[in-house]
Design an enzyme around this catalytic site. Structure first.
Site: not given
Ligand SMILES: Cc1cc2nc3c(=O)[nH]c(=O)nc-3n(C[C@H](O)[C@H](O)[C@H](O)COP(=O)(O)OP(=O)(O)OC[C@H]3O[C@@H](n4cnc5c(N)ncnc54)[C@H](O)[C@@H]3O)c2cc1C
Ligand SMILES: Cc1cc2nc3c(=O)[nH]c(=O)nc-3n(C[C@H](O)[C@H](O)[C@H](O)COP(=O)(O)OP(=O)(O)OC[C@H]3O[C@@H](n4cnc5c(N)ncnc54)[C@H](O)[C@@H]3O)c2cc1C
Lengths: 475, 419
Positions: A49, A172, A249
């Site tokens: 973005h 976890v 949105k």
């Molecule tokens: C529909 C949608 C569209 C989006 N579009 C955009 C976009 O265009 N541009 C942008 O910048 N962002 C976008 N986002 C946001 C972006 O995708 C997320 O912010 C980002 O992927 C988050 O990454 P993360 O690593 O925090 O989460 P995740 O990728 O969900 O990683 C979390 C990890 O933690 C693990 N986990 C969870 N609980 C446990 C546990 N108890 N023990 C061990 N492991 C665990 C999970 O298995 C997972 O692998 C979008 C999100 C969505 C849903």
């Protein structure tokens, strides 16, 4: 050496892991899935973005702008697909024009460069397939698109070669403070650390609530998508947003880094945080809304559908920082623009944690990572050369995306290599084309079976009990 | 660059028959390029009986049928390469091929026959909502896993779509001890052969539910159930009729699509009805010297017709190599009244192939009709058909004297009429 545990190997956890590898510390990533990028980081819009949408003076705005600026260099350094194609916000009604201007000013306040408002006709010169109804657009040249799982995998691989340890199938179940921090997993194992970093995506509230008294609530908000065949790639060259109105949105239409067209996402709150199934209503909504932007869209060109869950923090903003419990650090509520922000979040958190823990820098850190050599994007001279070096590059396994056995073997044997069909798919694109793995499934299973020394009946789609075949046929 | 007179892409029944017939028409400089490690194409995984009734007047299995043609190609010493994938074809007939054995090789051919077969329509192509777990296969993928690789794909099966591969897999899975709980078909009729409905479903008491579709797939790691519902006349699901069926596997037999990526590189004009090329009565596409036959041209119900059509393509390709393009005036064939498509789509006035076979499919099930060819409103051909159905290809053979009545500028229509 100081011990750090990162919970979650999405783009956020992986980016932090890679940045922490710049310091001398013992870093361990615990991930509940069978691979990296199995949560939200594999199913999102993949937009880098520009930053006009985020509310000024929030963490979202800050990390969005910082993150966006890092992509040109990072995508080369870590070899993942990224293109700065620009975005347009489409306005369909003169009455909504003030909202478009407001977006422009918000962008300026956030420091977004190059924004311009164009009349509909001018916009159609740049994007001939957008609707005749479009009266004006906001154009943001600094917006881009990225391969979200390729980016996550690149971070994780680079972290891994720089000494970060990744353990998979480690869910976890408890985090508590003893003398140091103790992290307990569903399989009965437990790990000790001086610092625990919570990057658990939609489950980050549960992890926080295990360790802290100050509770957090994260709502999973589902977004559904449809992906169109590459032959429809001509329909859009920018990411096309719809101006948010009272109606919602809006739904975007965007090219992907591989030349497909992506349409979506919806936004519906979910009680079940593991439910990433698509729905009839959701897909209908996506198609109907996207057709408003680009009327030529054809449902028959859809090759697949998927959905992802936004980790929406009810308080609105990202939560980043050490919690009231010393040694427990939250990186939570990372919904959109989380992908865009991930590089900047990684940089900030690693520096912050290094300061808190007095970490020294790691002189052996190697910042560069080379990806899998992609046959489909080579010219014929390069192709001839690579087959000479490695004849497996002469065996085409996935017809639709032209992926060779050479690439599939590399995807399995490289650091943090693929262990299942989806892992091969995300690393090489084998099975992602128009036939959606109809022809190559059994070939890829054979290669996985051979390279991993695993029986065919043990090969899964994505770990767990997702086995593809259940046994031998009767003799 | 290696020069060849004739290159055939695909070593399935279409490519093999074309090669044999090109040889028998006098051509000796022929090369077949096949990406798999065996000749025979998709027939190698069709281990059931029922092939060759027309061609050989006996019932063969798929591999047996393929082998008859393989033997004929071997007997003629026709050159072929295996494990050789063609990755591009240009309209000036340069072919780029890669293989483990020879690396990247470029060929130039005087004529090319595209005989690349078809692929199955995947789940994504029909927008079924639900979980994206393991256990959802296209029927052909399951057929390969079971028949070639020897692995069972599941114990309790629901099949969506009543195409032939789905019907055949219903019986195959039953033989292997699985329970096939239902075959669910969106349309009020089957797209498969009637004989397959009888032999594969009725004989095993497998229910065939017309005007139904799958509206949801449930399961976390592997399919646990599917939800099916009846559809209305507009094919929209009626949710009040939804019912859940427990199963661990969903097979999709929802249509085959000609594999025309190479044709697109070469700017071959494609039909948006068949998905295959637009060809003349010599099986030549709009690109001079590029021919098509078999499932890449239009999806056939019986392999016998593939062989027949491909022998014609082989012969015509040799004619082109020797004499160049001899015809430029075409009459386009039109369709109406329930005929969905006809192949070839255009014919030249001088037909030196003697009789001409027109192949077509209808858009719905019709009873008591006549298949008619009209030239400027006058019927030159009519044939009674008690029943026609989308699942079965129809053929019309026009004799030389009937064809003499066709000349440039006339409108030729193939249609169905009441008896
Ligand atoms: C529909 C949608 C569209 C989006 N579009 C955009 C976009 O265009 N541009 C942008 O910048 N962002 C976008 N986002 C946001 C972006 O995708 C997320 O912010 C980002 O992927 C988050 O990454 P993360 O690593 O925090 O989460 P995740 O990728 O969900 O990683 C979390 C990890 O933690 C693990 N986990 C969870 N609980 C446990 C546990 N108890 N023990 C061990 N492991 C665990 C999970 O298995 C997972 O692998 C979008 C999100 C969505 C849903
Ligand atoms: C899964 C499936 C199951 C079927 N089951 C039945 C059945 O039970 N009964 C029945 O009567 N019909 C069946 N059919 C229809 C049957 O395929 C046809 O009757 C017949 O096999 C078509 O012959 P073909 O040569 O046109 O295509 P194919 O048999 O598909 O042969 C095409 C060949 O071309 C090769 N090829 C394609 N592209 C390239 C390239 N770029 N480079 C090199 N080689 C290439 C392919 O590997 C393949 O070997 C089935 C079709 C499919 C797809």
């Amino acid at each position: 050496m100081s011990k750090i545990i990162i919970i979650g190997a999405g783009v956020v956890g992986s980016s932090i892991a890679r940045e922490l590898a710049r310091y001398n510390a013992d870093v361990l990533v615990l991930e509940s899935a069978n691979d990296v990028a199995c949560g939200t980081s594999k199913a999102n819009s993949g937009i880098v973005h520009a930053g006009f949408d985020a509310k000024p003076n929030t963490l979202k705005a800050k990390f969005n702008i910082l993150g966006n600026a890092m992509f040109d260099r990072l995508s080369v350094e870590l070899d993942f697909p990224f293109k700065r194609i620009g975005a347009m916000v489409l306005c369909f009604d003169e009455k909504d024009y003030p909202a478009l201007e407001e977006l422009y000013h918000k962008g300026e306040a956030n420091g977004v460069k190059g924004l311009e408002i164009l009349p509909g006709d001018k916009a159609r010169e740049l994007e001939p397939h957008i609707s005749k109804e479009v009266v004006a657009v906001l154009r943001a040249p600094s917006s881009g698109i990225v391969g979200p799982y390729e980016m996550t995998i690149a971070f994780a691989e680079n972290a891994c070669v720089n000494g970060v340890e990744f353990l998979f199938n480690k869910k976890v179940t408890n985090v508590r403070k003893a003398e140091d921090m103790v992290v307990e997993c569903a399989d009965g194992t437990s790990y000790h650390a001086d610092m625990v970093i919570n990057c658990a995506g939609v489950f980050a509230d549960e992890i926080n609530n295990m360790a802290c008294d100050k509770k957090m609530q994260i709502v999973a908000r589902k977004g559904e998508y449809m992906l169109l065949d590459k032959t429809n790639g001509y329909l859009a060259s920018h990411t096309l947003f719809q101006l948010p109105t009272k109606m919602g949105k809006g739904i975007l239409v965007s090219p992907t880094t591989h030349g497909n067209i992506l349409i979506g996402p919806t936004a519906h709150d979910m009680l079940d945080k593991e439910n990433v199934s698509t729905t009839v209503d959701g897909l209908n909504e996506v198609y109907k809304m996207a057709s408003m932007s680009v009327p030529e869209l054809n449902k028959r060109m859809v090759i697949t559908q998927f959905s992802g869950l936004r980790a929406h923090n009810v308080d609105g903003d990202f939560v980043i920082g050490e919690s009231e419990v010393k040694g427990f650090y939250n990186v939570a509520g990372i919904e959109s623009p989380g992908l865009t922000s991930a590089p900047a979040i990684g940089d900030y958190v690693a520096k912050d944690v290094a300061k808190i823990m007095n970490l020294e820098s790691n002189p052996n850190f190697v910042p560069v990572r080379e990806g899998i050599k992609q046959f489909s994007t080579m010219d014929d001279t390069q192709r001839a050369e690579i087959i000479k070096k490695n004849p497996l590059y002469g065996k085409v396994v996935c017809r639709c995306e032209v992926v060779t056995e050479g690439e599939i073997v590399d995807s399995i044997n490289r650091p943090l290599g693929a262990k299942d069909l989806d892992g091969v798919k995300r690393r090489t694109r084998a099975g992602m084309g128009r036939c959606q793995s109809g022809f190559c499934t059994s070939r890829i299973m054979e290669i996985l079976s051979r390279e991993l020394g695993k029986d065919m009946t043990k090969i899964t789609k994505f770990g767990g009990k997702s086995n593809v075949v259940i046994g031998r046929v009767k003799q | 660059m290696i020069e060849k007179n004739l290159i055939i892409i695909g070593g399935g029944p279409a490519g093999l028959a074309a090669a044999k017939s090109a040889y028998d028409s006098g051509e000796r400089d022929i090369l077949i390029l096949e990406r798999e490690n065996t000749l025979g194409g998709i027939l190698n995984q069709c281990i059931h009986n029922g092939f060759g009734l027309h061609t050989f007047k006996e019932e063969l299995t798929g591999p047996e049928y393929a082998n008859r043609y393989v033997q004929q190609v071997l007997a003629r010493n026709i050159e072929y390469k295996l494990g050789a994938t063609v990755i591009s074809v240009t309209n000036d007939k340069v072919i780029t091929c890669v293989s483990e054995a020879d690396g990247l090789v470029k060929y130039h051919a005087k004529a090319i026959i595209l005989a690349c077969g078809c692929r199955e329509r995947p789940r994504g192509g029909i927008n079924i909502a639900g979980s994206r777990c393991a256990g959802v296969f296209s029927a052909g993928t399951a057929q390969k896993l079971v028949n070639i690789d020897g692995y069972m794909v599941g114990k309790e099966v629901v099949i969506l779509g009543s195409g032939d591969i789905g019907l055949i897999m219903a019986r195959r899975m039953t033989f292997e001890g699985a329970k096939v709980k239902a075959v669910v078909e969106l349309m009020p009729y089957s797209s498969g052969l009637n004989r397959n409905i009888v032999q594969c479903l009725k004989d095993f008491d497998i229910p065939l539910m017309f005007s139904h579709t799958v509206v949801d797939i449930k399961g976390k790691d592997r399919v646990e159930s599917v939800v099916i519902a009846q559809v209305d006349e507009k094919l929209q699901p009626i949710m009040s009729t939804a019912q859940e069926i427990k199963c661990d596997t969903l097979l999709l037999s929802v249509g085959l699509l000609p594999e025309n990526e190479l044709a697109k590189f070469a700017n071959v004009q494609l039909s948006n009805v068949t998905g295959g090329g637009v060809v003349d009565d010599k099986m030549m596409t709009n690109v001079e010297g590029i021919f098509q036959c078999g499932n890449v041209l239009h999806v056939h119900d019986l392999v016998d017709f593939v062989s027949e059509e491909s022998e014609l393509a082989g012969k015509c390709a040799v004619d082109y190599i020797n004499n160049g393009k001899t015809e430029s005036d075409y009459v386009e064939l039109q369709t109406s009244g329930g005929v969905r498509y006809v192949v070839p789509q255009k014919i030249s006035r001088k037909v030196d192939t003697g009789e001409l076979k027109l192949k077509m499919r209808v858009a719905n099930v019709f009873k008591n009709r006549r298949l008619v060819v009209e030239v400027d409103g006058e019927e030159i051909f009519s044939k009674k058909r008690p029943v026609v159905a989308p699942g079965e290809m129809e053929t019309i053979t026009l004799k030389a004297d009937q064809l003499d009545k066709v000349s440039k500028g006339q409108s030729v229509v193939v249609c169905l009429k009441e008896v």
